[in-house]
Design a protein around this motif. Structure first.
Motif: not given
Length: 124
Positions: A69-70, A102-105, A113-116
């Motif tokens: 994410v960072e 606007f999304d981040i996967v 490990h998936i963070e949405w």
């Protein structure tokens, strides 16, 4: 699921495919993958109901250089925004007249490990 060692581009495509499968399972519909223009690249473009969803996919095996994410910096978000506006214009659409997001996967570690994160682009 273990991925075979590949060049960075092919490896990135595998993580994008994993993210797309994940988002499809959440009910999103794929539109296109790897849209490129001078402004930048959009990993995935999908539909979520009325929303056009522009997705940045990031993978990090370890945290030593920050999380996945960072890795999606303000600068990267601005490139994504410009590319999305270009794509919309190319489709004959306007950001003022349609719903966009606007999304981040973020995919982390060898366990994938998936963070949405949804609606991540904040102006200001």
């Amino acid at each position: 699921m273990a991925f075979k060692p590949l060049n960075k581009r092919k490896l990135g495509q595998q993580y994008e495919a994993l993210a797309e499968r994940y988002l499809r399972a959440q009910g999103l519909l794929p539109v296109t993958r790897n849209f490129q223009c001078r402004s930048g690249e959009i990993d995935l473009i999908m539909r979520d109901g009325e929303f056009w969803v522009f997705v940045e996919v990031k993978y990090r095996h370890q945290h030593q250089y920050g999380t996945a994410v960072e890795a999606v910096t303000w600068r990267k978000q601005q490139k994504l925004k410009r590319a999305a506006l270009f794509w919309l214009n190319k489709q004959g659409l306007s950001a003022e007249q349609c719903a966009i997001r606007f999304d981040i996967v973020a995919i982390q570690g060898s366990e994938h490990h998936i963070e949405w994160l949804t609606n991540t682009l904040v102006e200001g």
